[in-house]
Design a protein around this motif. Structure first.
Motif, mmCIF file in Angstrom:
data_model
loop_
_atom_site.group_PDB
_atom_site.id
_atom_site.type_symbol
_atom_site.label_atom_id
_atom_site.label_comp_id
_atom_site.label_asym_id
_atom_site.label_seq_id
_atom_site.Cartn_x
_atom_site.Cartn_y
_atom_site.Cartn_z
ATOM 1 N N THR A 93 -16.919 124.775 -39.437
ATOM 2 C CA THR A 93 -16.451 126.138 -39.210
ATOM 3 C C THR A 93 -17.652 127.052 -39.333
ATOM 4 O O THR A 93 -18.708 126.637 -39.814
ATOM 5 C CB THR A 93 -15.401 126.556 -40.261
ATOM 6 O OG1 THR A 93 -16.046 126.650 -41.540
ATOM 7 C CG2 THR A 93 -14.246 125.554 -40.341
ATOM 8 N N PHE A 95 -18.185 129.265 -41.512
ATOM 9 C CA PHE A 95 -18.589 129.322 -42.919
ATOM 10 C C PHE A 95 -19.355 128.065 -43.310
ATOM 11 O O PHE A 95 -20.395 128.136 -43.964
ATOM 12 C CB PHE A 95 -17.368 129.487 -43.824
ATOM 13 C CG PHE A 95 -17.735 129.591 -45.282
ATOM 14 C CD1 PHE A 95 -18.181 130.789 -45.818
ATOM 15 C CD2 PHE A 95 -17.661 128.485 -46.125
ATOM 16 C CE1 PHE A 95 -18.547 130.891 -47.162
ATOM 17 C CE2 PHE A 95 -18.025 128.572 -47.461
ATOM 18 C CZ PHE A 95 -18.461 129.775 -47.981
ATOM 19 N N LYS A 105 -15.224 127.672 -51.588
ATOM 20 C CA LYS A 105 -14.201 128.125 -50.652
ATOM 21 C C LYS A 105 -14.655 129.426 -50.006
ATOM 22 O O LYS A 105 -15.101 130.340 -50.679
ATOM 23 C CB LYS A 105 -12.873 128.335 -51.383
ATOM 24 C CG LYS A 105 -12.295 127.055 -51.992
ATOM 25 C CD LYS A 105 -10.999 127.327 -52.718
ATOM 26 C CE LYS A 105 -10.424 126.047 -53.320
ATOM 27 N NZ LYS A 105 -9.159 126.315 -54.064
ATOM 28 N N THR A 107 -14.257 132.393 -46.537
ATOM 29 C CA THR A 107 -13.578 132.985 -45.390
ATOM 30 C C THR A 107 -14.588 133.846 -44.649
ATOM 31 O O THR A 107 -15.708 134.054 -45.119
ATOM 32 C CB THR A 107 -12.385 133.846 -45.830
ATOM 33 O OG1 THR A 107 -12.863 134.888 -46.700
ATOM 34 C CG2 THR A 107 -11.334 133.019 -46.572
ATOM 35 N N TRP A 108 -14.189 134.368 -43.500
ATOM 36 C CA TRP A 108 -15.100 135.221 -42.752
ATOM 37 C C TRP A 108 -14.342 136.201 -41.876
ATOM 38 O O TRP A 108 -13.189 135.975 -41.519
ATOM 39 C CB TRP A 108 -16.048 134.377 -41.902
ATOM 40 C CG TRP A 108 -15.394 133.602 -40.794
ATOM 41 C CD1 TRP A 108 -15.211 134.000 -39.498
ATOM 42 C CD2 TRP A 108 -14.824 132.292 -40.877
ATOM 43 N NE1 TRP A 108 -14.579 133.040 -38.769
ATOM 44 C CE2 TRP A 108 -14.327 131.972 -39.592
ATOM 45 C CE3 TRP A 108 -14.690 131.360 -41.923
ATOM 46 C CZ2 TRP A 108 -13.707 130.762 -39.312
ATOM 47 C CZ3 TRP A 108 -14.063 130.155 -41.648
ATOM 48 C CH2 TRP A 108 -13.589 129.868 -40.365
ATOM 49 N N GLU A 109 -15.034 137.304 -41.582
ATOM 50 C CA GLU A 109 -14.559 138.291 -40.614
ATOM 51 C C GLU A 109 -15.601 138.345 -39.506
ATOM 52 O O GLU A 109 -16.785 138.129 -39.759
ATOM 53 C CB GLU A 109 -14.426 139.669 -41.271
ATOM 54 C CG GLU A 109 -13.549 139.684 -42.512
ATOM 55 C CD GLU A 109 -13.766 140.935 -43.352
ATOM 56 O OE1 GLU A 109 -14.370 141.903 -42.817
ATOM 57 O OE2 GLU A 109 -13.367 140.940 -44.525
ATOM 58 N N ARG A 141 -17.395 135.543 -46.951
ATOM 59 C CA ARG A 141 -17.014 135.714 -48.358
ATOM 60 C C ARG A 141 -16.914 134.347 -49.018
ATOM 61 O O ARG A 141 -16.266 133.445 -48.483
ATOM 62 C CB ARG A 141 -15.677 136.444 -48.473
ATOM 63 C CG ARG A 141 -15.696 137.856 -47.883
ATOM 64 C CD ARG A 141 -14.347 138.544 -48.032
ATOM 65 N NE ARG A 141 -14.320 139.824 -47.360
ATOM 66 C CZ ARG A 141 -14.755 140.966 -47.892
ATOM 67 N NH1 ARG A 141 -15.231 140.962 -49.134
ATOM 68 N NH2 ARG A 141 -14.716 142.084 -47.201
#
Length: 251
Positions: A93, A95, A105, A107-109, A141
């Motif tokens: 992914t 990330f 762990k 996440t991303w925008e 993040r």
């Protein structure tokens, strides 16, 4: 000044720095006032002010409007693992592409848009200046906290009018570069990274929760397929909060 002798403001800053490192001055406690520094060290107001400026530039203290200058909490540096492509170990992914430590762990925008390649990006992608590219900006993040910024550029001569033209849309949305390129029969076989440091920009500090001007690490990465660059990116992270850890297998 004799060779090797420090200016007075650096000697004062060094003593205060050591007190912060040793825990004598705890995080969130107020730094001695300018008048107190002047009295304690027998220096002028100018020296006291310059010493405080040094500590602020080093990120050890921060000013609070109407309140004074306080010792900043120094979080333990987070490890950013760099280990190349490992599809058999963990799903690819965006990330994971930037942070290979599967224990973290993330996440991303993101946001994407077409633009013309600057001379710098064109040189990195080995395309003519002004050629069309897809530019994608990410905020990553780690465990909920802002960790990294990334800006990537892909030549539309490679991805244009294909299902993977937009990295975060389509059937392979949110997958890494290697898998997306493989879907259009482009085989990524090499990646090059260069790591540097520079003062952070104000907008970078705002997004990452840092202080403008403090050092950031910049990882400039380019993916290649048969010697042709198919993606280049700049990954930015706060230097005082992260350590890069490279796993380099011996073949």
């Amino acid at each position: 000044m004799p060779f090797g002798e420090q200016p007075a403001y650096l000697r004062v800053a060094g003593d205060l720095r050591q007190k912060i490192v040793d825990g004598v001055l705890q995080p969130h406690t107020r730094l001695p006032s300018q008048a107190r520094i002047r009295e304690q060290y027998g220096v002028s107001d100018t020296v006291a002010l310059e010493a405080r400026k040094v500590l602020m530039a080093e990120g050890l203290v921060e000013g609070r409007s109407g309140s004074g200058t306080y010792v900043r909490a120094q979080p333990a540096p987070r490890r950013i693992a760099r280990a190349g492509y490992r599809s058999a170990v963990v799903a690819s992914t965006p990330f994971r592409q930037e942070q290979a430590d599967e224990r973290v762990k993330g996440t991303w925008e993101s946001s994407s848009g077409q633009e013309t390649a600057s001379s710098v990006i064109a040189a990195r992608l080995r395309i003519p200046p002004g050629a069309r590219v897809m530019r994608t900006c990410y905020l990553f993040r780690a465990e909920g906290e802002p960790s990294m910024l990334s800006t990537s550029w892909e030549p539309l001569a490679v991805t244009g009018r294909t299902p993977v033209m937009l990295p975060e849309e389509g059937p392979l949305a949110g997958r890494g570069v290697v898998e997306r390129m493989a879907a259009i029969d482009v085989v990524v076989d090499n990646v090059v990274e260069e790591v540097g440091a520079r003062p952070g920009l104000a907008e970078e500090a705002m997004k990452l929760g840092g202080v403008p001007g403090h050092a950031v690490l910049v990882i400039s990465r380019t993916y290649f397929a048969g010697g042709q660059p198919v993606e280049t990116a700049d990954v930015v992270t706060l230097a005082d909060r992260h350590r890069l850890s490279y796993h380099l297998p011996v073949k």
